[in-house]
Design an enzyme around this catalytic site. Structure first.
Site, PDB file in Angstrom:
ATOM      1  N   GLY A   1       0.985  -1.146   0.124  1.00 46.50           N
ATOM      2  CA  GLY A   1      -0.092   0.029  -0.037  1.00 46.50           C
ATOM      3  C   GLY A   1       0.773   1.318  -0.089  1.00 46.50           C
ATOM      4  O   GLY A   1       2.009   1.189  -0.063  1.00 46.50           O
TER       5      GLY A   1
ATOM      6  N   ASP B   1       5.919  -4.560  15.801  1.00 43.86           N
ATOM      7  CA  ASP B   1       6.873  -3.993  14.919  1.00 43.86           C
ATOM      8  C   ASP B   1       7.311  -2.708  15.296  1.00 43.86           C
ATOM      9  O   ASP B   1       7.193  -1.653  14.773  1.00 43.86           O
ATOM     10  CB  ASP B   1       6.013  -3.632  13.572  1.00 43.86           C
ATOM     11  CG  ASP B   1       7.018  -3.582  12.408  1.00 43.86           C
ATOM     12  OD1 ASP B   1       8.279  -3.947  12.515  1.00 43.86           O
ATOM     13  OD2 ASP B   1       6.961  -2.933  11.302  1.00 43.86           O
TER      14      ASP B   1
ATOM     15  N   LYS C   1      -3.970   6.173   4.606  1.00 45.68           N
ATOM     16  CA  LYS C   1      -3.330   4.803   4.203  1.00 45.68           C
ATOM     17  C   LYS C   1      -4.157   3.951   3.190  1.00 45.68           C
ATOM     18  O   LYS C   1      -5.628   3.704   3.642  1.00 45.68           O
ATOM     19  CB  LYS C   1      -3.211   3.853   5.410  1.00 45.68           C
ATOM     20  CG  LYS C   1      -1.786   4.379   6.267  1.00 45.68           C
ATOM     21  CD  LYS C   1      -1.662   3.239   7.474  1.00 45.68           C
ATOM     22  CE  LYS C   1      -0.267   3.612   8.037  1.00 45.68           C
ATOM     23  NZ  LYS C   1       0.295   2.404   9.173  1.00 45.68           N
TER      24      LYS C   1
END
Length: 493
Positions: free
Chosen positions: A22, A142, A41
């Site tokens: 993306g 993450d 996003k």
């Protein structure tokens, strides 16, 4: 896409980033009077592999759900503004809060490695965020320098690193790392591994992250900030799997090195199990040691008529020979008095930042005293004493019927105060019981003091939260102290 008005509302300004799954854009919300900036996003469909496309779409939707849950409850997590499917290009979009600032990775590239004080400040500001995230049953997966932004301070200009608040972003990160797995029929399948090599611990690389996996990644981020080197650039001990980074971070204290080494232990069982435990390890070094010296109780003799005689204390440690005349006896008393005066003077002249010695009789409860740098002390009558007025390093505590133990002594600014305990930030929580107001509902108004700062608040006893009036921020209990505070005010309904 720069001129396109997405969903008839969001004006795209520029591209922030692009990946395999993306793109991310900076946009203006034209439906808001302020035309506030926001992050858009866009999830790019993967036509060639429907299975992977579904996995990515599920992660994208999960990020929206996480932001909706977490963003409204913590100022260091971006808020979710919108999530929708655009029929025109048949793509999913997520609209979230724009955080104006620099990532930690950008900071290191601009100015080089950070000092220990700066790294400690960032860690202590982030660990309560992780405590909140993990309490909601969510693992970030993450954590790395590029996913932590130091927000620009609107009040302090120019702002140093110590003035800027770290914000945790990208809860739905999906990387182009494909892992092979075997299904129940023995056939190989493909799965997406969430995380970034180097910052991702071993258990996460096989799809089994735990809360300490995020703390491992945070520890590696701190090491990057101290050394300016990526995890892949360090050697690894082949026998223990320990990362050998200390030579590059030689300006860090041995205490911080030990704390970070525990955070990045190869085995999850050897790490800090919670963010609160990690934070407590950092805070423990700053606290002054408290030594308690207990004297024996006085022995009271009475005469045959029941009249109290002179009090007899324990025999001195230095034996005084029996004198045959008054002159030697007086000389001995003078010598002992001089010795005691010398010892007391030595104690009084010691540096004030090291230790606090409390002398008390066992017939009274010991006075719990923290560091005199920022905390208040409590007098024998239960009233608060400003730290600036406490100068000696020796506090002599005499028995008092009003003195209570440290667990029940209210160290508050109100005569009705109630001591709740210590928050995850290390600050004391004191509830002003005089301020509690009810209206026969689940809402209870009250005032509490967090580290001495007065917070006007309203508790929602039905869902276990409270809102501070100053910033309208919703809080949830993150420690035993704040849970104790909430239970106390809600019990007054």
């Amino acid at each position: 896409m720069a001129t396109q008005l997405l969903n008839d509302r969001y004006q795209i300004i520029r591209t922030l980033g692009s990946g395999g799954f993306g793109d991310t854009f900076l946009a203006e919300d034209t439906h808001m009077p302020s035309r506030r900036l926001c992050v858009v996003k866009c999830l790019r469909p993967i036509q060639a592999n429907p299975q992977i496309n579904q996995l990515v779409q599920d992660r994208f939707q999960r990020e929206a759900a996480i932001l909706e849950t977490l963003g409204s409850g913590h100022s260091q997590i971006p808020m979710l503004y919108a999530y929708f499917y655009n029929q025109m290009d048949q793509q999913f979009y997520l609209i979230q809060e724009w955080v104006d600032g620099d990532t930690l990775g950008a900071v290191i590239r601009q100015q080089g490695k950070l000092s220990e004080a700066e790294v400690r400040k960032i860690l202590m500001a982030l660990l309560p965020v992780f405590d909140y995230v993990h309490s909601q049953g969510i693992i970030h997966r993450d954590v790395k320098p590029e996913n932590i932004i130091l927000r620009q301070s609107p009040t302090v200009q120019p702002a140093t690193l110590l003035d800027r608040q770290p914000v945790l972003i990208d809860f739905g990160a999906v990387r182009e790392t494909m892992g092979a797995a075997i299904n129940s029929q023995g056939r190989p399948t493909q799965s997406i591994v969430i995380g970034t090599p180097g910052y991702m611990p071993s258990e996460q690389s096989v799809g089994r992250p735990v809360c300490s996996s995020d703390l491992y990644s945070l520890g590696m981020t701190a090491i990057y900030l101290l050394t300016g080197k990526q995890p892949q650039d360090f050697e690894i001990n082949p026998h223990t799997s320990d990362i050998l980074w200390q030579t590059d971070g030689n300006h860090a204290s041995p205490q911080l090195v030990d704390i970070l080494n525990k955070a990045i232990s190869f085995n999850p069982r050897d790490r800090y199990q919670t963010a609160g435990e990690f934070l407590a390890a950092l805070q423990s070094e700053a606290k002054s040691a408290v030594t308690q010296v207990v004297l024996p109780p006085p022995t009271v003799m009475t005469t045959t008529q029941g009249i109290p005689a002179q009090t007899k204390m324990r025999e001195p440690l230095i034996a005084i020979p029996q004198a045959k005349s008054n002159l030697p006896l007086i000389g001995g008393i003078i010598a002992i008095t001089a010795l005691i005066s010398t010892l007391l003077a030595a104690l009084l002249l010691r540096p004030q930042e090291s230790k606090v010695v409390i002398v008390t009789s066992p017939s009274s409860s010991p006075l719990s005293t923290a560091s005199l740098g920022s905390q208040q002390s409590v007098s024998p009558t239960g009233t608060s004493v400003e730290p600036a007025k406490i100068t000696p390093s020796v506090i002599v505590q005499t028995p008092s019927p009003q003195l209570r133990t440290s667990a029940t002594t209210p160290a508050s600014q109100s005569s009705c105060g109630y001591y709740a305990g210590t928050a995850v930030t290390g600050q004391t929580v004191n509830v002003d019981l005089c301020s509690i107001t009810t209206n026969n509902s689940d809402k209870v108004g009250f005032v509490y003091y967090l580290g001495g700062k007065r917070m006007g608040s309203e508790a929602n006893c039905s869902n276990g939260t409270w809102t501070t009036f100053s910033d309208q921020q919703v809080h949830r209990p993150l420690s035993a102290a704040t849970q104790n505070m909430l239970n106390t005010v809600c019990s007054r309904r």
